[in-house]
Scaffold this motif. Structure first.
Motif: not given
Length: 799
Positions: A157, A191, A198, A244, A251
């Motif tokens: 990620n 991603d 991700s 994300d 994230g």
């Protein structure tokens, strides 16, 4: 379980258990390489001292995995390649070919270990296809068939969500209900969406609450509050976040801005800022002029603010009207009829303003209109006199000078009611046929009238206020001249009657008709006859056709042009007027030689002239030359006479620029050398119709005859008559210059009742007046006392 000759290093227990299910071939793989599918069995040939060939099942690896964005100092270990032909004696070497071979991926030719020497980015390239081969170190011949495998870059990620279409601009109507969709935002994550979370994005709103909300999964922005009013706030700035890893901690996130503009709806009625307005209007304002402007305020914009205005009540419904101004949305009050302060000094209007485009959703809030009272005050203006309706005037052309035709009347419309003086605009009566009495408005004839010259006179009457001469009213007087029978009938045309020598008795040689300049009401009726002197002639007779025509007939035949080439027949024509008028017209009859069809060939004495060799055209040309020469001689004589005629004024000077200088005590007649004083001194002299000499006349004088001489009267009327006549002459003089000129008229007259007052005359008379008292007035009057006292006259003159 026997794994065979394949060498495995660092395999996990799970991997070992998985691989134990297959019989391994000559290739092996490491911890980072996982087989995806089994390969079919195929024979392998060895060349390293082996006399026998053996066939075993081999394993072909599809892909290795390598983690992206590795930042360590040492090359990243990817996996290991090994052939069961390699018995550890150093006779086999491993060769790597394909994408990134030697540049990104390296292989240890002795051990078969594969390493990544550079940091990899899955978003740039997700996998690499490579080919591996085992070769004999001595002969460089392959000991195993070439095998193809894939190194796949494993995603981490490392990319935050991005709004590729942002920032956003959106619109939503004001007063929208909760949940109304505004705009949909979309974020993308580079991603791998197939691996982990991700690339799984959720949306949230950071700024813009509590007015708007966003759906976490779809990114649709919606309204969150009801009754958002554009007039209170018309724009909002939202900040939307996309995160994300399904929004979990750790994230990555990205943001974008959304500018939301509230569009207008018609939710506001028009409203006047005041309930009453007052304006002043001059009564002289022309029709169709703008009187005033009022405006109702509407918080809406565009079509929702468009308004209509109308007058719903008031005493000026027919006098005024109101229209909207499409640019300013004002109500424009316009005058429709003339105002009169003396009749009505104020008006009251009730005006309504209403929205043109109404939204039914908001009718429950009340009427979308408003009213206001407008008071218009009429201002008094000094107006010129106004004429009463003028009736048509009729006068007979036989009317004598001074006959009253009619009367005009005008009044001052203002409250001052100023007295009126009347006059005729002489531009509409250049020949001064009429006069008007200045105080009463009575119009009378000033000259004899002729209907045949001018049947209708349209003159303009001026009415001037005595208190304010600048106020002048104009009216028209239409004077029709009635016809009298003052014109005798005459031939309609100039007849050229041809009589053929071959004509017999009773033949019609001409049909005549008549015209009359008069216009009797019942039409013309003419009677034709021969005069008494010619009624008994033996050549021709006349027959009245009773239709205003007459026929000329022959009484005999045998006419010969050599005996008499021309006959003249007097014809008497009488009209039907009262009294009847008649005229004698002579009809010329030429005797001609005609062909059998009656066409004249030669007439009168023309045949004899033709025999002399002269044609008619030649005679006309000779006559024209003679007339032209006579005209030239007359012009030369006239010009010479004009040059010899003495001028009243000095040719080098203009009387308008003459400055008479007085630098002595007397002067007398010397002061008038620049003027012709003869006409002023001689009272019995007739008026001279000569044109002015300071300009060149362009048209002939209007006078047809000289006026009668002046009469000497003992009173002062002669002076007024003289000045008035001179003023009239100057007004209609066509040779006058086109600018104002000062006219000076002064003379002593004659027959003074007081006789002469000359001091010289006093010395020769036996006057008993005593002037000795002048000596008592001081030394300045001593000279007068000596002149007029009782002293010796001889001493006076000697001194």
């Amino acid at each position: 379980m026997q794994i065979g000759s394949a060498v495995w290093t660092g395999l996990s227990v799970m991997t070992m258990l998985l691989l134990a299910q297959w019989d391994m071939g000559c290739w092996g793989m490491t911890l980072n390489s996982l087989p995806l599918r089994p390969a079919p069995l195929r024979p392998l040939r060895t060349s390293v001292g082996a006399s026998l060939q053996r066939h075993k099942r081999n394993w072909v690896w599809n892909q290795f995995f390598v983690l992206e964005e590795y930042t360590g100092d040492d090359p990243l270990y990817v996996g290991k390649l090994h052939s069961d032909v390699d018995r550890g004696e150093g006779k086999v070497k491993y060769v790597l070919n394909g994408e990134g071979a030697t540049s990104i991926f390296t292989i240890d030719e002795n051990t078969g270990d594969i390493h990544a020497t550079k940091r990899l980015d899955r978003e740039e390239q997700a996998y690499y296809t490579l080919r591996a081969q085992a070769r004999d170190r001595a002969t460089n011949l392959p000991v195993e068939p070439e095998s193809e495998f894939v190194i796949k870059v494993q995603d981490i990620n490392d990319n935050e969500p991005k709004f590729l279409d942002g920032p956003y601009n959106a619109q939503v109507p004001e007063m929208s209900p909760v949940g109304t969709s505004v705009v949909e935002v979309k974020a993308t994550d580079a991603d791998d969406p197939t691996y982990g979370n991700s690339a799984r994005v959720v949306y949230s709103i950071l700024e813009g609450q509590p007015y708007f909300s966003v759906e976490p999964k779809t990114g649709i922005v919606r309204t969150a509050l009801p009754n958002m009013d554009r007039e209170a706030r018309d724009q909002y700035l939202l900040v939307i976040q996309a995160k994300d890893m399904v929004g979990q901690m750790g994230g990555l996130s990205g943001t974008t801005s959304v500018t939301v503009t509230l569009t207008d709806v018609n939710d506001n009625p028009p409203r006047f800022s005041r309930k009453s307005y007052q304006f002043a209007v001059p009564e002289s304002l022309p029709v169709a002029s703008v009187v005033a402007k009022i405006k109702a305020l509407d918080s809406d914009i565009g079509p929702n603010a468009e308004m209509d205005y109308r007058i719903i009540e008031g005493d000026g419904l027919g006098v005024f009207r109101v229209v909207p101004d499409k640019d300013t949305q004002e109500g424009v009050i316009i005058l429709q009829k003339n105002l009169d302060f003396e009749k009505k000094s104020s008006y009251t209007l009730k005006i309504e303003a209403s929205n043109r485009n109404i939204d039914p959703r908001f009718l429950s809030q009340g009427p979308f209109s408003d009213t206001a009272m407008v008071r218009l005050t009429v201002e008094n203006v000094d107006e010129p006199p106004i004429f009463s309706p003028l009736s048509k005037m009729v006068v007979s052309e036989a009317a004598k000078v001074g006959t009253i035709i009619g009367t005009v009347s005008a009044l001052d419309p203002d409250s001052t009611n100023s007295p009126i003086r009347y006059s005729i605009d002489r531009n509409t009566d250049l020949e001064r046929f009429f006069n008007i009495e200045s105080t009463t408005g009575v119009i009378s004839t000033a000259k004899p009238l002729d209907r045949e010259a001018n049947a209708v006179h349209n003159i303009t009457i001026l009415a001037i206020e005595s208190l304010d001469p600048s106020q002048v009213g104009k009216g028209a007087a239409l004077i029709t001249v009635m016809d009298i029978n003052d014109n005798a009938p005459v031939f309609a045309i100039e007849y050229e009657t041809i009589l053929c020598e071959s004509a017999g008795p009773g033949q019609v040689i001409e049909t005549i008709s008549a015209v009359d300049r008069d216009e009797p009401p019942s039409g013309h009726r003419f009677v034709f006859s021969l005069t008494a002197e010619t009624a008994g002639n033996m050549n021709f007779t006349l027959r009245d056709n009773k239709d205003n025509t007459a026929s000329i007939l022959t009484k005999r035949g045998g006419f010969q042009r050599r005996e008499q080439a021309m006959f003249r027949l007097p014809v008497l024509i009488v009209d039907s007027g009262t009294p009847a008028l008649s005229s004698t017209n002579t009809l010329s009859i030429r005797v001609c030689d005609c062909d059998p069809d009656g066409t004249p060939q030669s007439c009168g004495t023309e045949a004899f002239m033709l025999s002399a060799g002269l044609s008619t055209g030649a005679l006309v040309a000779i006559l024209a030359c003679i007339i032209t020469l006579l005209v030239l001689v007359l012009l030369i004589v006239t010009m010479r006479r004009r040059k010899k005629e003495p001028l009243i004024l000095d040719e080098d000077r203009d009387v308008r620029e003459n400055i008479v200088r007085y630098d002595d005590e007397g002067g007398g007649e010397e002061d008038t050398e620049a003027f012709d004083m003869v006409a002023l001194r001689n009272l019995n002299a007739v008026r001279d119709g000569k044109a002015r000499r300071d300009v060149t006349p362009e048209v002939p004088t209007l006078y047809c005859s000289r006026p009668p001489p002046y009469k000497i009267t003992p009173d002062n009327g002669i002076f007024r008559e003289f000045i008035w006549d001179r003023l009239k002459d100057a007004d209609v003089d066509p040779s006058a210059p086109p600018y104002d000129s000062l006219q000076t008229y002064a003379f002593e007259g004659s027959g003074s009742v007081a006789e002469s007052l000359s001091s010289l005359d006093s010395l020769s008379t036996d006057s008993e007046q005593n002037y000795d008292y002048l000596s008592d007035w001081g030394p300045r009057f001593r000279k007068l006392a000596d002149l007029y006292g009782h002293g010796d006259s001889s001493n006076i003159f000697s001194s």
